[in-house]
Every structure is written in structure tokens, then in C-alpha cells.
Design a protein around this motif. Structure first.
Motif, PDB file in Angstrom:
ATOM      1  N   THR A   1     -11.445   3.867   8.276  1.00  0.00           N
ATOM      2  CA  THR A   1     -10.256   2.939   8.235  1.00  0.00           C
ATOM      3  C   THR A   1      -9.344   3.264   7.076  1.00  0.00           C
ATOM      4  O   THR A   1      -9.720   3.630   6.212  1.00  0.00           O
ATOM      5  CB  THR A   1     -10.927   1.378   7.785  1.00  0.00           C
ATOM      6  OG1 THR A   1     -11.756   0.990   8.896  1.00  0.00           O
ATOM      7  CG2 THR A   1      -9.513   0.444   7.704  1.00  0.00           C
TER       8      THR A   1
ATOM      9  N   ALA B   1      -8.960   7.690  13.063  1.00  0.00           N
ATOM     10  CA  ALA B   1      -8.564   6.198  12.806  1.00  0.00           C
ATOM     11  C   ALA B   1      -7.202   6.034  13.916  1.00  0.00           C
ATOM     12  O   ALA B   1      -6.694   7.202  14.007  1.00  0.00           O
ATOM     13  CB  ALA B   1      -8.148   5.872  11.460  1.00  0.00           C
TER      14      ALA B   1
ATOM     15  N   PRO C   1      -4.336   3.743  13.537  1.00  0.00           N
ATOM     16  CA  PRO C   1      -3.468   2.620  12.888  1.00  0.00           C
ATOM     17  C   PRO C   1      -2.317   2.636  13.870  1.00  0.00           C
ATOM     18  O   PRO C   1      -1.719   3.541  14.342  1.00  0.00           O
ATOM     19  CB  PRO C   1      -3.131   3.085  11.498  1.00  0.00           C
ATOM     20  CG  PRO C   1      -3.206   4.524  11.508  1.00  0.00           C
ATOM     21  CD  PRO C   1      -4.595   4.714  12.510  1.00  0.00           C
TER      22      PRO C   1
ATOM     23  N   ASP D   1       1.630  -0.735  11.754  1.00  0.00           N
ATOM     24  CA  ASP D   1       0.547  -0.553  10.566  1.00  0.00           C
ATOM     25  C   ASP D   1       1.032   0.218   9.544  1.00  0.00           C
ATOM     26  O   ASP D   1       0.996  -0.024   8.258  1.00  0.00           O
ATOM     27  CB  ASP D   1      -0.653  -0.200  11.043  1.00  0.00           C
ATOM     28  CG  ASP D   1      -1.702  -1.271  11.736  1.00  0.00           C
ATOM     29  OD1 ASP D   1      -1.202  -2.458  11.664  1.00  0.00           O
ATOM     30  OD2 ASP D   1      -2.534  -0.946  12.478  1.00  0.00           O
TER      31      ASP D   1
END
Length: 237
Positions: free
Chosen positions: A189, A89, A91, A95
Motif C-alpha cells: 500500500t 501497488a 494507486p 490518489d
């Protein structure tokens, strides 16, 4: 009776010796190369990455030597690999640290920790990936940034485990890599950080303002009622 003379063995010239040496070297390489290829191994270890333009870059130095800047995002990934696999992931800093207020004299660094897949583990089921915001001194190294949000197990300046995963071992050799471990990653995610709660004093201030408005409204209402009653009495007289 005639006798033939024995044939004299001529010594090899330097050029011939070089050619022979090259042939022997080539033969030796051909013989040992398959064995070397067969013995080439992957390793089960934590890789260290930095995020740049929305993608992961494998760190060229150890986490104890690298000092991420304020606003950076570090990544850690446990996997079976020869060259390291990045976190699944990506981010952004916003975030991860968007809900964490900046602190004077400190730096904020986003940290993504991907404990890997079941195929990467020797035993057990890895925890789910997480992302946390570290608030540390400006001179903090990558290892110190990690220690601010997790519990690393460090041996000989190498991060061997994070939050108890794995509990033992450090960059262990994997002679035979399974098909599942070789398979491409499936992106995951990681939930964005929640907004920080309002400070207690701000909440109290908000509550007091509301109470004040209610009190003022009641006083105004009473004044209107009293005024209406007074006007009605005067009209009767």
C-alpha cells in the motif's frame, strides 16, 4: 574358381537425402536444447509500465519514446525477471495527483516507483515504494516524466537506476534465480497524497475576515451596553 562381384554402392536419392538431413537436424536440436534451456537467464532491471483500468500493462516501447497523456499513471518496478514484474501497488491518478493543482500549458502524470523486494536486489535493502505527481510539458516522454519526480540514471537510453537504486549495473544477467525471487509478489500500500496546504494569501484573507467579525461583534456589544445604560438613566429621571 568363381569370384563374386563387389556390391555397388547406390547413391542416395534426393528424398533420402532430405530425410537424413531432417534426422540430423532433429538430433542436433535435441542435443543443444537442454543446454540452451539451462543457459536461459533472467535479468535484474527496471521495467516500465502504464496503468490501464486499474491494472499494469508492460510498455511496448521504451520510456524515451513513450509520451504519457495528461491524467495517466506510469509505473516503474525493479525486479529479477525475464519479462518484467509490475509495481506491487496500483494507486489511481486521483490518489496520486488529486492534491496537485492543474497548471495551464502542463500535464499531470502520476508516477509509481517500486524499488522491488530484497530478493530482487543484488545487495542491500531497497527503499519503500512511492507515488508522486509529475507536472511537465505536454510533450514530455516517460523518461522526462520520471526525471521530474526522481533522479534516474540513464545509460544508452535505458533507465538503469532510480534515486541511486541500484547504484551500479544495468539490466544485469542473473543465471540462477533464487526461489525468493521467483515467489509471487505480495501487494503493498502506498499512502495517498496529502491535501495541499491553502495558499498563503487565502490564509491571510481568512484571518482578516475573522478579525473583522470579532471587531464588529465587539462594537455591537458596546452599543448594546451603552444603549442599556442610557435607557436606565432616562427611567430614573
Amino acid at each position: 574358381m568363381s569370384h563374386s562381384r563387389p556390391t555397388a554402392v547406390r547413391p542416395l536419392r534426393p528424398a533420402a537425402l532430405l530425410t537424413l538431413a531432417a534426422l540430423v537436424a532433429a538430433l542436433f536440436t535435441a542435443v543443444i536444447s537442454p543446454a540452451a534451456t539451462a543457459s536461459a537467464a533472467a535479468y535484474r532491471y527496471w521495467g516500465y509500465f502504464q496503468q490501464a483500468n486499474g491494472s499494469w500493462k508492460y510498455s511496448q516501447v521504451g520510456s524515451d519514446q513513450y509520451k504519457p497523456r495528461d491524467g495517466a499513471v506510469d509505473g516503474w518496478r525493479f525486479a529479477v525477471s525475464e519479462t518484467g514484474r509490475p509495481p506491487r501497488a496500483t494507486p489511481s491518478f486521483q490518489d496520486i495527483c488529486g492534491a496537485t493543482p492543474a497548471v495551464a500549458g502542463k500535464k499531470r502524470v502520476g508516477v509509481v516507483i517500486d524499488y522491488g523486494r530484497a530478493a530482487d536486489a543484488a545487495t542491500g535493502t531497497p527503499p519503500a515504494p512511492v507515488a508522486k505527481c509529475a507536472v511537465v510539458d505536454p510533450t514530455a516522454s516517460g523518461t522526462e516524466v520520471l526525471a521530474a519526480v526522481a533522479s534516474p540514471r540513464v545509460e544508452k537510453q535505458m533507465v538503469c537506476g532510480i534515486d541511486g537504486w541500484p547504484a551500479t549495473g544495468c539490466s544485469d544477467t542473473v543465471a540462477t534465480v533464487s526461489a525468493a525471487a521467483k515467489a509471487a509478489d505480495t501487494p503493498v500500500t502506498i499512502a495517498a497524497a496529502k491535501k495541499a496546504d491553502a495558499p498563503a494569501d487565502a490564509k491571510a484573507s481568512s484571518g482578516t475576515s475573522t478579525s473583522t467579525l470579532v471587531l464588529i461583534g465587539a462594537i455591537v456589544l458596546v452599543a448594546i451596553v451603552v444603549g442599556a445604560v442610557a435607557v436606565r438613566r432616562r427611567s430614573r429621571t
